[in-house]
Design an enzyme around this catalytic site. Sequence first.
Site, PDB file in Angstrom:
ATOM      1  N   LEU A  14      -1.892   4.984  -8.274  1.00  0.00           N
ATOM      2  CA  LEU A  14      -2.756   4.557  -9.378  1.00  0.00           C
ATOM      3  C   LEU A  14      -3.137   5.751 -10.246  1.00  0.00           C
ATOM      4  O   LEU A  14      -3.726   6.718  -9.769  1.00  0.00           O
ATOM      5  CB  LEU A  14      -4.024   3.881  -8.843  1.00  0.00           C
ATOM      6  CG  LEU A  14      -3.805   2.698  -7.890  1.00  0.00           C
ATOM      7  CD1 LEU A  14      -5.124   1.978  -7.633  1.00  0.00           C
ATOM      8  CD2 LEU A  14      -2.752   1.733  -8.423  1.00  0.00           C
ATOM      9  N   ARG A  21     -14.677  11.751 -16.731  1.00  0.00           N
ATOM     10  CA  ARG A  21     -15.559  12.792 -16.187  1.00  0.00           C
ATOM     11  C   ARG A  21     -14.942  14.189 -16.265  1.00  0.00           C
ATOM     12  O   ARG A  21     -15.628  15.188 -16.105  1.00  0.00           O
ATOM     13  CB  ARG A  21     -15.940  12.465 -14.740  1.00  0.00           C
ATOM     14  CG  ARG A  21     -17.045  11.443 -14.639  1.00  0.00           C
ATOM     15  CD  ARG A  21     -17.318  11.036 -13.213  1.00  0.00           C
ATOM     16  NE  ARG A  21     -16.282  10.173 -12.690  1.00  0.00           N
ATOM     17  CZ  ARG A  21     -16.129   9.874 -11.383  1.00  0.00           C
ATOM     18  NH1 ARG A  21     -16.954  10.388 -10.499  1.00  0.00           N
ATOM     19  NH2 ARG A  21     -15.171   9.070 -10.993  1.00  0.00           N
ATOM     20  N   GLN A  81      -0.924  -0.741 -16.833  1.00  0.00           N
ATOM     21  CA  GLN A  81      -2.095  -1.593 -16.615  1.00  0.00           C
ATOM     22  C   GLN A  81      -2.957  -1.461 -17.866  1.00  0.00           C
ATOM     23  O   GLN A  81      -3.477  -0.388 -18.153  1.00  0.00           O
ATOM     24  CB  GLN A  81      -2.888  -1.132 -15.388  1.00  0.00           C
ATOM     25  CG  GLN A  81      -4.069  -2.045 -15.077  1.00  0.00           C
ATOM     26  CD  GLN A  81      -5.197  -1.355 -14.349  1.00  0.00           C
ATOM     27  OE1 GLN A  81      -5.284  -0.124 -14.329  1.00  0.00           O
ATOM     28  NE2 GLN A  81      -6.072  -2.134 -13.757  1.00  0.00           N
ATOM     29  N   TYR A 375      13.955  42.392 -28.986  1.00  0.00           N
ATOM     30  CA  TYR A 375      13.729  41.236 -29.862  1.00  0.00           C
ATOM     31  C   TYR A 375      13.627  41.695 -31.301  1.00  0.00           C
ATOM     32  O   TYR A 375      12.897  42.654 -31.599  1.00  0.00           O
ATOM     33  CB  TYR A 375      12.416  40.582 -29.407  1.00  0.00           C
ATOM     34  CG  TYR A 375      12.044  39.288 -30.085  1.00  0.00           C
ATOM     35  CD1 TYR A 375      12.977  38.265 -30.242  1.00  0.00           C
ATOM     36  CD2 TYR A 375      10.752  39.070 -30.540  1.00  0.00           C
ATOM     37  CE1 TYR A 375      12.622  37.071 -30.840  1.00  0.00           C
ATOM     38  CE2 TYR A 375      10.384  37.876 -31.137  1.00  0.00           C
ATOM     39  CZ  TYR A 375      11.328  36.874 -31.281  1.00  0.00           C
ATOM     40  OH  TYR A 375      10.965  35.691 -31.869  1.00  0.00           O
TER      41      TYR A 375
HETATM   42  C1  UD1 Z   1     -12.378   3.680  -5.082  1.00  0.00           C
HETATM   43  C2  UD1 Z   1     -12.559   2.616  -3.994  1.00  0.00           C
HETATM   44  C3  UD1 Z   1     -13.617   3.101  -2.984  1.00  0.00           C
HETATM   45  C4  UD1 Z   1     -13.192   4.438  -2.426  1.00  0.00           C
HETATM   46  C5  UD1 Z   1     -12.921   5.440  -3.529  1.00  0.00           C
HETATM   47  C6  UD1 Z   1     -12.303   6.687  -2.940  1.00  0.00           C
HETATM   48  C7  UD1 Z   1     -12.151   0.462  -5.029  1.00  0.00           C
HETATM   49  C8  UD1 Z   1     -12.761  -0.754  -5.613  1.00  0.00           C
HETATM   50  N1  UD1 Z   1     -12.995   1.390  -4.605  1.00  0.00           N
HETATM   51  O1  UD1 Z   1     -13.586   3.754  -5.809  1.00  0.00           O
HETATM   52  O2  UD1 Z   1     -13.756   2.172  -1.947  1.00  0.00           O
HETATM   53  O3  UD1 Z   1     -14.197   4.912  -1.536  1.00  0.00           O
HETATM   54  O4  UD1 Z   1     -12.004   4.909  -4.497  1.00  0.00           O
HETATM   55  O5  UD1 Z   1     -12.183   7.680  -3.915  1.00  0.00           O
HETATM   56  O6  UD1 Z   1     -10.949   0.537  -4.959  1.00  0.00           O
HETATM   57  N2  UD1 Z   1      -7.589   3.070 -11.428  1.00  0.00           N
HETATM   58  C9  UD1 Z   1      -6.622   2.393 -12.145  1.00  0.00           C
HETATM   59  N3  UD1 Z   1      -6.987   1.253 -12.812  1.00  0.00           N
HETATM   60  C10 UD1 Z   1      -8.236   0.735 -12.774  1.00  0.00           C
HETATM   61  C11 UD1 Z   1      -9.210   1.431 -12.035  1.00  0.00           C
HETATM   62  C12 UD1 Z   1      -8.863   2.584 -11.369  1.00  0.00           C
HETATM   63  O7  UD1 Z   1      -5.473   2.839 -12.180  1.00  0.00           O
HETATM   64  O8  UD1 Z   1      -8.443  -0.309 -13.386  1.00  0.00           O
HETATM   65  C13 UD1 Z   1      -7.206   4.278 -10.699  1.00  0.00           C
HETATM   66  C14 UD1 Z   1      -7.954   5.518 -11.133  1.00  0.00           C
HETATM   67  O9  UD1 Z   1      -7.184   6.224 -12.105  1.00  0.00           O
HETATM   68  C15 UD1 Z   1      -8.042   6.320  -9.850  1.00  0.00           C
HETATM   69  C16 UD1 Z   1      -8.082   5.254  -8.765  1.00  0.00           C
HETATM   70  O10 UD1 Z   1      -7.557   4.080  -9.338  1.00  0.00           O
HETATM   71  O11 UD1 Z   1      -6.875   7.103  -9.660  1.00  0.00           O
HETATM   72  C17 UD1 Z   1      -9.484   5.012  -8.209  1.00  0.00           C
HETATM   73  O12 UD1 Z   1     -10.320   4.537  -9.231  1.00  0.00           O
HETATM   74  P1  UD1 Z   1     -11.849   4.932  -9.306  1.00  0.00           P
HETATM   75  O13 UD1 Z   1     -12.450   4.231 -10.465  1.00  0.00           O
HETATM   76  O14 UD1 Z   1     -12.008   6.392  -9.221  1.00  0.00           O
HETATM   77  O15 UD1 Z   1     -12.405   4.222  -7.966  1.00  0.00           O
HETATM   78  P2  UD1 Z   1     -13.748   4.553  -7.223  1.00  0.00           P
HETATM   79  O16 UD1 Z   1     -14.882   3.891  -7.929  1.00  0.00           O
HETATM   80  O17 UD1 Z   1     -13.826   6.002  -6.968  1.00  0.00           O
HETATM   81 MG    MG Z   2     -12.705   7.767  -7.813  1.00  0.00          MG
END
Ligand code: UD1
Ligand code: MG
Length: 452
Positions: A14, A21, A81, A375
């Site tokens: 993902l 941030r 996505q 050069y």
């Molecule tokens: C997520 C997990 C949480 C875990 C944490 C660990 C879920 C709902 N929660 O939370 O349980 O403890 O990671 O770090 O999965 N991303 C997408 N598309 C989206 C949303 C996110 O590609 O629509 C990708 C982000 O780029 C990232 C990853 O998914 O690489 C995680 O997304 P992030 O929003 O950081 O999840 P957390 O809230 O940290």
């Molecule tokens: Mg995260």
Amino acid sequence: MTENSPQSRAAVILAAGQGTRMKSPLPKVLHKVGGRSMLDRAIDAAQGAGCDRVIVVVGNHSPEVRVAAEKRVGADNVVTQDPPLGTGHAVNAAKHALAAFDGAVIVSYADTPLVSAEVLGKVFELGRRADLAVLGFEAADPGAYGRLALDGDQLEAIVEARECTPEQLSITACNSGILACDRSVLFSLLAEVKNDNSKGEYYLTDVVGLARHRGLTPRVCFASEDDVLGANSQAELAVAERVWQDGVRRRFMDAGVHMPAPETVFFSWDTQVSSGVTIEPNVVFGAGVAIDTGAVIRAFSHLEGAHVGEGAQIGPYARLRPGADIGRDAHIGNFVEVKNVAIGAGAKANHLSYLGDGSVGASANIGAGTIFCNYDGYFKYKTIIGERAFIGSNSSLVAPVTIGDGAMTASGSVITRDVAPGAMAIARGQQADKPGWATAFRAQKSAEKAGK
Ligand code: UD1
Ligand code: MG
């Protein structure tokens, strides 16, 4: 293993989040740890764990991420996505690309740069003994992580921090985000995920509770918190860098590399250092460096794209740039820059030189202040120096030019033509001596000053 074998492995990485941030024009997942982007690291780990297919989920907001991903896995394996509606929604974007895949799928994040192939392998292995395998960790500060609701070693649910009861919030076993599951089971669970939560997102983590509801057995294995560090901000990225550097320093020391101040030495993801090498304090390795045994890299040197042969000495304060190939027992001293030059065995360039494009023969001696003038503002040209040649201090060698074996150039020469083997070239103004001139000059000026 063929793609249709039940043992086949695939990964969905993902990388579609906004990464706000980081506060950087560079997308989050292209930030580097140990000189390698977090996206590349995630792909390396998946491939290293034996994934035949690696799918990267990207967003439309960062075309650079798509380009970088396509370069590694091909356009067919990069899916979009848009808009980002949560981690479950993101994994679902890979459904079509994996339609013909039969095997285990691991989900990982492109912003957890220290996840190794070994750790992913462990999750896949657990996946053979459970319907769903989740990688957890014990968090020192569980903060916003999803909490693992466990019953013994059976996982009942993952509860996002925002949805936790106060009691659940006190759980320290947390979700790393990495999970493995059979492809068809994973997508059938995802089809049931709803967005009726406080963020209105489709949470990947909901597949655990849904699996339990079906009577399946989700299980959990654990990694250290360092293994699954997330890098969402510049400060977190710096923490990941420190943890990674500490690990690689330790591995090199365990393998017999001598470093009196390892905390001041910085490596790249691909640095190769043989046992019996000494690295003094404050040395920085860019990408593509290999150091052979017995070499000494002295303090404050910077190396990238370079090879250092057995027993060679580099620095202090040396700069080796791409294509520097330093031969056995050669010496490159202080304030010497070498770029795209092969330095022969036992050759020496000890002080204040620029050696760019060309070659230096074995046992040649390059005097202080030698410059390869390589050069003309448009093209680069080569300087070829023969074995045992002696380049006088402050020589400018205007390339293309060849100095033959055993030849010499006189100090201060500007050499514009080839020098034959064994010859001496002198190319500088003639010295004129004026006996007594300095004494007379001083006497006259002293008298003038006294008269004022
Ligand atoms: C997520 C997990 C949480 C875990 C944490 C660990 C879920 C709902 N929660 O939370 O349980 O403890 O990671 O770090 O999965 N991303 C997408 N598309 C989206 C949303 C996110 O590609 O629509 C990708 C982000 O780029 C990232 C990853 O998914 O690489 C995680 O997304 P992030 O929003 O950081 O999840 P957390 O809230 O940290
Ligand atoms: Mg995260």
